[in-house]
Design a protein around this motif. Structure first.
Motif, PDB file in Angstrom:
ATOM      1  N   VAL A  15      -2.885   3.607  -5.064  1.00  0.00           N
ATOM      2  CA  VAL A  15      -2.941   2.173  -4.752  1.00  0.00           C
ATOM      3  C   VAL A  15      -4.358   1.785  -4.338  1.00  0.00           C
ATOM      4  CG1 VAL A  15      -2.031   0.322  -3.311  1.00  0.00           C
ATOM      5  CG2 VAL A  15      -0.538   2.209  -3.993  1.00  0.00           C
ATOM      6  N   SER A  23       3.730  -4.463  -6.169  1.00  0.00           N
ATOM      7  CA  SER A  23       4.311  -3.279  -5.534  1.00  0.00           C
ATOM      8  C   SER A  23       4.859  -2.339  -6.590  1.00  0.00           C
ATOM      9  CB  SER A  23       5.432  -3.667  -4.570  1.00  0.00           C
ATOM     10  OG  SER A  23       6.071  -2.506  -4.043  1.00  0.00           O
ATOM     11  N   ALA A  74       1.446   6.613  -3.714  1.00  0.00           N
ATOM     12  CA  ALA A  74       0.839   5.826  -2.627  1.00  0.00           C
ATOM     13  C   ALA A  74       0.498   6.742  -1.449  1.00  0.00           C
ATOM     14  CB  ALA A  74       1.824   4.750  -2.175  1.00  0.00           C
ATOM     15  N   PRO A  75      -0.561   6.412  -0.690  1.00  0.00           N
ATOM     16  CA  PRO A  75      -1.455   5.262  -0.895  1.00  0.00           C
ATOM     17  C   PRO A  75      -2.670   5.567  -1.767  1.00  0.00           C
ATOM     18  CG  PRO A  75      -1.946   6.255   1.210  1.00  0.00           C
ATOM     19  CD  PRO A  75      -0.822   7.066   0.618  1.00  0.00           C
ATOM     20  N   GLY A 104       0.785  -1.236   0.000  1.00  0.00           N
ATOM     21  CA  GLY A 104       0.000   0.000   0.000  1.00  0.00           C
ATOM     22  C   GLY A 104       0.807   1.270   0.000  1.00  0.00           C
ATOM     23  N   MET A 105       2.109   1.182   0.318  1.00  0.00           N
ATOM     24  CA  MET A 105       2.935   2.381   0.393  1.00  0.00           C
ATOM     25  C   MET A 105       4.023   2.415  -0.674  1.00  0.00           C
ATOM     26  SD  MET A 105       1.410   3.978   2.716  1.00  0.00           S
ATOM     27  CE  MET A 105       2.533   5.354   2.968  1.00  0.00           C
TER      28      MET A 105
END
Length: 331
Positions: free
Chosen positions: A17, A100, A13-14, A7-8
């Motif tokens: 995402v 990611s 982000a976030p 999520g980061m």
């Protein structure tokens, strides 16, 4: 299918995402997504959207791995990071795929050290899909392995072939070896030995492909070591970016050119779309025991949604099982 998302990871982000995850869930109700990151920040973003609340869950992670950290050391030390926890979900069998947009090196280290390689695969390979003049093409490896042996390149070719057949529905894709000349005897010891292996492999091998012919898209899969692949990838991105900037300057240089640009706007938009990384989702790390996808660092929500869609297609087509079973034919 259960997918874990860092999520980061990434420049956006976030926010991007979370929106990408919500859009993916709203399109495909069979997905279950686990987002790793600070619960307060992720929850604040989720509250902005309407979706099936049971389809997205959170795993709290207070730390973040940055691009400036040593990849292997970061994975080993930062066990409270969003990337580590996302990878760990796949390692523990709680998720089938991980995505990611964060550190490429850390994701590669995690794919190798945590998720692990398919038995018989010597190295995982970063394998992005690139836009070509006539068709998209894959570069493998694009940076995961700077030093390679001929057998690695043969394995990269096999994995690229399975990806093209299973995910992109291209039957018997063409495979080329990136080299400084088209002649069979050209290149260094690595390319000469790899050429011999590929020629004897039974794949649809078309021989050496010079860098000037890469962008045509006439060869589906371009095999090379990570040093060559990463140089090729970054050169390609840089040239495309600068061409668009130069074109924009020229189109805005006079009233006449501005009028011409207005008339050409639909064509220019269509052309730009072909170079939009968000259309392709992300780059798979082929050879990992789990589905591992690296999204572009500046990915927007559309790119994340397409990366999730890409992971789902990989799962549906059992790409890892196919690599494992077909690997026996070349080893």
């Amino acid at each position: 299918m259960i997918i874990s998302i860092d999520g980061m990871g990434g420049d956006n982000a976030p926010e991007a995402v979370v929106k990408g995850c919500v859009d993916a869930i709203n399109e495909n109700s069979n997905l279950h997504i686990i987002i790793t990151g600070p619960s307060d920040k992720i929850n604040a973003e989720l509250k902005k959207y309407t979706f099936n609340k049971e389809s997205i869950e959170l795993v709290d992670a207070k730390d973040v791995i940055t691009n400036n950290e040593h990849p292997v050391m970061a994975i080993r030390r930062k066990k409270e990071s969003s990337l580590y926890k996302a990878l760990n979900l796949v390692k523990e069998g709680k998720a089938e795929a991980v995505i990611s947009a964060g550190s490429t090196g850390a994701l590669m280290a995690g794919a190798t050290l945590m998720v692990g390689r398919i038995q018989g695969i010597d190295r995982v390979a970063l394998s992005p899909i690139m836009p070509g003049k006539n068709a998209p093409f894959m570069v493998t490896d694009a940076g995961a392995n700077v030093d390679c042996k001929p057998q690695y390149l043969l394995q990269f070719a096999l994995m690229g072939k399975i990806y093209f057949e299973s995910v992109l529905n291209v039957k018997n894709p063409t495979i080329g070896l990136v080299n400084i000349g088209a002649e069979e005897e050209k290149g260094n010891e690595l390319t000469k030995s790899a050429h011999k292996l590929l020629k004897e492999s039974g794949f649809n091998f078309v021989g050496n492909v010079e860098p000037r012919d890469v962008s045509s898209g006439d060869t589906d899969i371009l095999v090379c070591d990570g040093f060559v692949g990463n140089t090729l990838l970054k050169m390609y991105e840089g040239v495309a970016s600068n061409l668009f900037k130069m074109l924009k300057v020229e189109l805005m240089s006079s009233t006449r050119s501005k009028l011409g640009a207005l008339m050409l706007k639909p064509t220019l938009k269509s052309f730009a779309k072909k170079f939009d990384y968000s259309e392709y989702g992300g780059s798979p790390f082929l050879g990992s025991k789990g589905i591992v996808i690296k999204a572009h660092g500046s990915s927007n929500s559309k790119a994340f949604k397409n990366a999730i869609k890409q992971a789902a297609i990989c799962s549906e087509n059992k790409i890892i099982d196919k690599i494992s079973s077909q690997l026996k034919e070349i080893n």
